[in-house]
Design a protein around this motif. Structure first.
Motif, mmCIF file in Angstrom:
data_model
loop_
_atom_site.group_PDB
_atom_site.id
_atom_site.type_symbol
_atom_site.label_atom_id
_atom_site.label_comp_id
_atom_site.label_asym_id
_atom_site.label_seq_id
_atom_site.Cartn_x
_atom_site.Cartn_y
_atom_site.Cartn_z
ATOM 1 N N ASN A 104 -9.405 -7.773 -2.295
ATOM 2 C CA ASN A 104 -9.611 -6.682 -1.343
ATOM 3 C C ASN A 104 -10.319 -7.107 -0.067
ATOM 4 O O ASN A 104 -10.957 -6.276 0.594
ATOM 5 C CB ASN A 104 -10.365 -5.510 -1.987
ATOM 6 C CG ASN A 104 -9.514 -4.744 -2.972
ATOM 7 O OD1 ASN A 104 -8.284 -4.742 -2.868
ATOM 8 N ND2 ASN A 104 -10.138 -4.113 -3.942
ATOM 9 N N ALA A 148 -6.576 -4.884 2.634
ATOM 10 C CA ALA A 148 -6.363 -3.646 1.880
ATOM 11 C C ALA A 148 -4.941 -3.501 1.336
ATOM 12 O O ALA A 148 -4.654 -2.535 0.641
ATOM 13 C CB ALA A 148 -6.695 -2.444 2.769
ATOM 14 N N GLY A 153 1.682 -0.505 -0.151
ATOM 15 C CA GLY A 153 1.505 -0.763 1.278
ATOM 16 C C GLY A 153 2.558 -1.714 1.813
ATOM 17 O O GLY A 153 3.052 -1.546 2.936
ATOM 18 N N THR A 187 -11.648 0.914 6.374
ATOM 19 C CA THR A 187 -10.942 2.177 6.613
ATOM 20 C C THR A 187 -10.511 2.818 5.306
ATOM 21 O O THR A 187 -10.668 4.034 5.102
ATOM 22 C CB THR A 187 -9.727 1.929 7.518
ATOM 23 O OG1 THR A 187 -10.156 1.323 8.735
ATOM 24 C CG2 THR A 187 -9.003 3.229 7.827
ATOM 25 N N ALA A 188 -9.962 1.995 4.408
ATOM 26 C CA ALA A 188 -9.495 2.517 3.126
ATOM 27 C C ALA A 188 -10.653 3.111 2.320
ATOM 28 O O ALA A 188 -10.544 4.216 1.763
ATOM 29 C CB ALA A 188 -8.810 1.408 2.339
ATOM 30 N N LYS A 235 -4.720 5.313 2.518
ATOM 31 C CA LYS A 235 -3.903 4.146 2.206
ATOM 32 C C LYS A 235 -3.828 3.255 3.438
ATOM 33 O O LYS A 235 -3.449 3.704 4.517
ATOM 34 C CB LYS A 235 -2.496 4.547 1.779
ATOM 35 C CG LYS A 235 -1.576 3.349 1.494
ATOM 36 C CD LYS A 235 -0.147 3.770 1.256
ATOM 37 C CE LYS A 235 -0.007 4.492 -0.057
ATOM 38 N NZ LYS A 235 -0.295 3.588 -1.205
ATOM 39 N N THR A 236 -4.188 1.995 3.283
ATOM 40 C CA THR A 236 -4.262 1.086 4.418
ATOM 41 C C THR A 236 -3.540 -0.214 4.106
ATOM 42 O O THR A 236 -3.606 -0.721 2.970
ATOM 43 C CB THR A 236 -5.733 0.790 4.784
ATOM 44 O OG1 THR A 236 -6.413 2.031 5.029
ATOM 45 C CG2 THR A 236 -5.834 -0.079 6.022
#
Length: 432
Positions: free
Chosen positions: A347, A350, A355, A389-390, A396-397
């Motif tokens: 991670n 992301a 994705g 951001t996620a 969802k990023t």
């Protein structure tokens, strides 16, 4: 080179103009805002009440911009499609007491911002730019875009060990630039010079956020001009592509099904923890206020966020011809091979399988090839605003970008096709 029909020199020419006009995050967001204004966007103040009208809007805060386009008839629970990027780059920034010097040299005291390749700043003609804050609280941009400063390297005759041991730089002692001659260092000289340059009355500047930049303009490079050399591609290349994509979607005759957003943050290079960084509340506040301005409830906000997707666009590492062993042996992103999809199972990026499917669909819609990037298992992996951001917003990023060489150098290198390919992929993503 890739196929000629994929190469849009007009887009890359425009990127070069954008880079030259954006020596600091403050200039970058101002330049992006000017382009969005031409596409019909209007600035909204965070201190004002917002309305739920359709159209393009944007918020400026320091070196960050969040812009969004509300289609006609968008429901309060309409999800967002976000292009995320960052406006800052590693550089040398002016200290609170900037006037210094020794042995007849006048110097400017600087602090190291982010993780620059220090050697790339040596013996460069440097300008000075940033934001000045006046006594009345207003701010003015300033840009001395001419040779003003230089960090002089020590001659090899005075340090023969460089040949055997390599260059070793002390951040405090060796990185202070010179900007003139004079035995008497006078406090206030630098700011007085900038006041005069910006046409500000003497003594009115009480605060500053100033940084150095190379005044060498961006340029095509290579036998066929298939490469682009320039400053601050990490990550103004993505800011420019995101701005172009958002303007294109807002200007299209067809209305997008989601609400397209550009979120370009400051301070990614030092952790994103600021009121203008990705780890701050800016993006979430703007998205929530957009929902509520259209009459939405907390339930609408939750539904909108649940359906939202963000492409976190930042530069990545192209395979280096002289250091191929530093890359994963089966993942060698090449310049002009299209944007890269960044993956790290711990991670640091992301991206997950769903994705990847999102990005694949956007690239297929735009007829844009893409590549995969993963770090060598023996090398530490960098990170981006994507995981931030996620985690912060539950969105969802997907981490993507353009492969470059010389990342964090004062002058970086990318393929001249790739900015155009990235912009097309981002446009298709925002349209979906």
């Amino acid at each position: 080179m890739t196929e000629p029909d994929r190469f849009d020199r007009g887009h890359t020419d425009d990127l070069m103009t954008f880079l030259a006009a954006s020596p600091t995050p403050y200039h970058a967001v101002t330049t992006a805002a000017e382009r969005l204004e031409k596409a019909g966007f209007r600035q909204v103040a965070e201190t004002d009440a917002w309305d739920g009208t359709s159209g393009g809007k944007y918020v400026l805060r320091g070196g960050a911009i969040v812009a969004w386009y509300v289609p006609e008839g968008a429901a309060p629970h309409t999800p967002f499609r976000i292009v995320g990027a960052h406006t800052d780059s590693p550089n040398l920034r002016v200290k609170p007491l900037p006037d210094t010097g020794a042995h007849g040299w006048r110097q400017v005291a600087v602090e190291i911002y982010g993780g620059p390749l220090l050697n790339s700043w040596l013996d460069r003609d440097l300008g000075l730019a940033g934001r000045l804050t006046l006594r009345d609280g207003s701010t003015r941009l300033v840009n001395v875009d001419r040779p003003l400063l230089r960090v002089p390297q020590l001659a090899i005759h005075l340090d023969r060990s460089v040949t055997a041991d390599g260059l070793k730089l002390d951040k405090q002692r060796h990185m202070q630039p010179v900007w003139g001659l004079g035995r008497d260092v006078r406090d206030g000289d630098l700011i007085a010079f900038l006041e005069e340059t910006a046409g500000i009355p003497a003594g009115q500047v009480t605060g500053w956020d100033l940084m150095t930049h190379s005044v060498e303009p961006p340029a095509y490079l290579g036998r066929d001009g298939e490469l682009l050399a320039g400053p601050r591609m990490d990550n103004l290349l993505s800011v420019h592509a995101g701005t172009a994509a958002l303007a294109a979607v807002a200007s299209s005759s067809s209305q997008p099904a989601s609400i397209p957003v550009l979120a370009a943050f400051d301070h990614e290079e030092n952790g994103s923890q600021s009121d203008t960084g990705a780890d701050g509340p800016l993006l979430g506040t703007v998205l929530e206020r957009s929902v509520y301005a259209r009459g939405g409830s907390f339930e609408d906000r939750a539904r909108a966020f649940a359906g939202t997707v963000c492409l976190s666009s930042d530069t990545g590492h192209a395979v280096h011809p002289n250091y191929a062993e530093r890359h994963d042996p089966t993942h060698h992103p090449r310049v002009n091979g299209g944007p890269i999809l960044k993956v790290n199972v711990n991670n640091r990026y992301a991206t997950d399988g769903s994705g990847r499917a999102e990005f694949t669909a956007a690239c297929e819609a735009a007829d844009v090839p893409f590549q995969s990037f993963v770090s060598n298992n023996s090398m530490p992996c960098g990170t981006t605003i994507g995981p931030i951001t996620a985690a912060r917003h539950g969105i969802k990023t997907v981490d993507i970008g353009v492969a470059i060489l010389s990342m964090h150098s004062v002058r970086e290198l990318c393929g001249a096709d790739d900015p155009f390919l990235l912009a097309n992929a981002l446009t298709a993503f925002l349209e979906r």
